[in-house]
Scaffold this active site. Structure first.
Site, short mmCIF file in Angstrom:
data_model
loop_
_atom_site.label_atom_id
_atom_site.label_comp_id
_atom_site.label_asym_id
_atom_site.label_seq_id
_atom_site.Cartn_x
_atom_site.Cartn_y
_atom_site.Cartn_z
N GLN A 126 -17.21 39.95 13.39
CA GLN A 126 -17.38 41.05 14.35
C GLN A 126 -16.94 42.37 13.72
OE1 GLN A 126 -14.78 40.76 17.76
NE2 GLN A 126 -16.24 41.79 19.08
N TYR A 128 -16.25 45.67 14.65
CA TYR A 128 -15.95 46.68 15.67
C TYR A 128 -14.86 47.64 15.19
CZ TYR A 128 -18.57 44.55 19.60
OH TYR A 128 -19.53 44.08 20.46
N SER A 129 -13.64 47.14 15.04
CA SER A 129 -12.49 48.00 14.79
C SER A 129 -12.59 48.72 13.45
CB SER A 129 -11.20 47.18 14.82
OG SER A 129 -10.94 46.67 16.10
N GLU A 244 -16.57 37.22 25.09
CA GLU A 244 -15.41 36.78 24.33
C GLU A 244 -14.33 36.19 25.24
OE1 GLU A 244 -12.54 38.58 20.79
OE2 GLU A 244 -13.43 39.94 22.25
N GLU A 369 -1.99 48.17 26.28
CA GLU A 369 -2.08 49.50 26.88
C GLU A 369 -3.50 49.80 27.31
OE1 GLU A 369 1.46 49.11 24.38
OE2 GLU A 369 -0.68 48.74 24.01
#
Length: 388
Positions: A126, A128-129, A244, A369
């Protein structure tokens, strides 16, 4: 389709009959912080499961699955965990990309990519980050430019689980120059064995390397390997995140329960259970597990509707915080022995590995958060947090 109990009995019987011989030694192998364990053998096991029709059980039959109901999928994941079967190596393809292609892919994409996932012949990661876009995913800077029949991808992804073992990566990239935040993003499927792709493993606290940095320097993927329309990547990416947090979390909780039971037994043996504060924390851990399960079962209503809604963030906070605190409790139960590795150079036992790796639980897949903001804004309807 058989009833839930018949389905449960079928998978339980198959696991008992097949986790034998060459596969018997795979019980309990792999998982978070231990993905390096017997990877080739676990991949062989995955393909053995595929040959018997036990991969992608929740997918529609027309795409190679069993069309299992939500209840049957829960039964599958619970029985798999109860059998202490090895950690799956094809989770990202089976649980994330596959359902995304079923929902958003073209017929040609489904025909090309779904069968190799079912057969465990192609593994996915994946993308993404990024270093400056972790929990703030809309801040991605990886860009892709259309050149003829290709997309040309340039940028960096990080914390990419199992990229070093994967053949493909689904990448969230900015394809509209001048766009910002959620707009102008596209969801691309990028092969990792091409020029312009470099995968660098990251050494974690556990001493293992299942996370990676992935660098794209003019890497190419075919134009038809975009999922959804150009610029519509945010919607597709969010759907993937919803998948997910699906039914596999019920199996995850079986593993958590096994960790807790092992910890209780240790506390009784080494006298830690004589401490009333330790006993209280062990009891709180048990009630925490029950809370996690109740939240997961409630979330299944969203799964039945297609994908979990923002309420899934509640479950993520609960299990991530629980597991991190369980790791801290494990160290307190071990006492001074928990500070010493079993051997050179960095031979950790299960409790030490639990403590170290679970520090990441409240960070990856959306930090606590971020999850609280989602709950506040999208579930409770509170005013949005002030942003610069």
């Amino acid at each position: 389709m058989s009833s839930v109990e018949e389905f449960r009995a079928e998978i339980r019987g198959w696991l008992a009959a097949n986790l034998t011989g060459a596969f018997a030694g795979l019980r309990g192998r792999g998982g978070p912080g231990r993905e390096h364990e017997a990877f080739a053998e676990r991949l062989e096991w995955e393909r053995h499961m595929a040959a018997a029709g036990w991969t992608c059980v929740g997918w529609p039959e027309e795409y190679g699955g069993r069309g299992a109901t939500i209840e049957q999928q829960v039964a599958f994941h619970e029985e798999y965990a109860l059998a202490d079967a090895p950690a799956r190596v094809n989770h990202i393809g089976e649980q994330l990309l596959g359902p995304t292609l079923v929902a958003f892919g073209t017929p040609e994409q489904r025909a090309r990519f779904l069968p190799p996932i079912v057969a465990a012949e192609e593994l996915w990661c994946q993308g993404y980050s990024e270093p400056d876009a972790g929990s703030d995913l809309a801040n991605v800077r990886t860009r892709a430019v259309r050149e003829g029949d290709d997309w040309v991808v340039t940028g960096q992804k990080i914390w990419t689980s199992l990229a070093h073992e994967s053949q493909w990566c689904f990448v969230l990239a900015r394809t509209e120059p001048g766009s910002s935040r959620h707009k102008g993003l596209s969801y691309l499927m990028v092969p990792l064995d091409r020029p312009g792709v470099e995968v660098r493993p990251i050494t974690q606290l556990t001493g293992t390397s299942e996370f990676n940095e992935v660098f794209f320097d003019g890497a190419r993927t075919r134009a038809e390997h975009i999922v959804g329309a150009p610029g519509d990547g945010w919607r597709v990416a969010m759907a993937t995140l919803g998948f997910e947090r699906g039914v596999s979390t019920l199996g995850q909780q079986v593993g958590f329960r096994r960790e807790l039971e092992t910890l209780v037994a240790l506390a009784k043996r080494n006298g830690a259970a004589d401490d009333p504060l330790i006993r209280d924390r062990l009891a709180r851990a048990w009630t925490g597990l029950e809370t996690i399960r109740c939240n997961a079962l409630r979330m299944l209503d969203g799964v039945a509707a297609g994908a979990p809604g923002p309420e899934a963030s509640i479950g993520k906070i609960f299990w991530a915080t629980f597991h991190r605190e369980l790791g801290e409790l494990a160290m307190d139960v071990c006492g001074a022995d928990g500070m010493t590795a079993a051997g050179e150079p960095y031979d950790l036992d299960d409790r030490q590995r639990l403590f170290l790796f679970s520090r990441s639980d409240t960070i990856y897949a959306g930090s606590n958060e971020i999850q609280r903001n989602i709950i506040a804004e999208r579930v409770l309807g509170l005013p949005k947090e002030a942003r610069p």
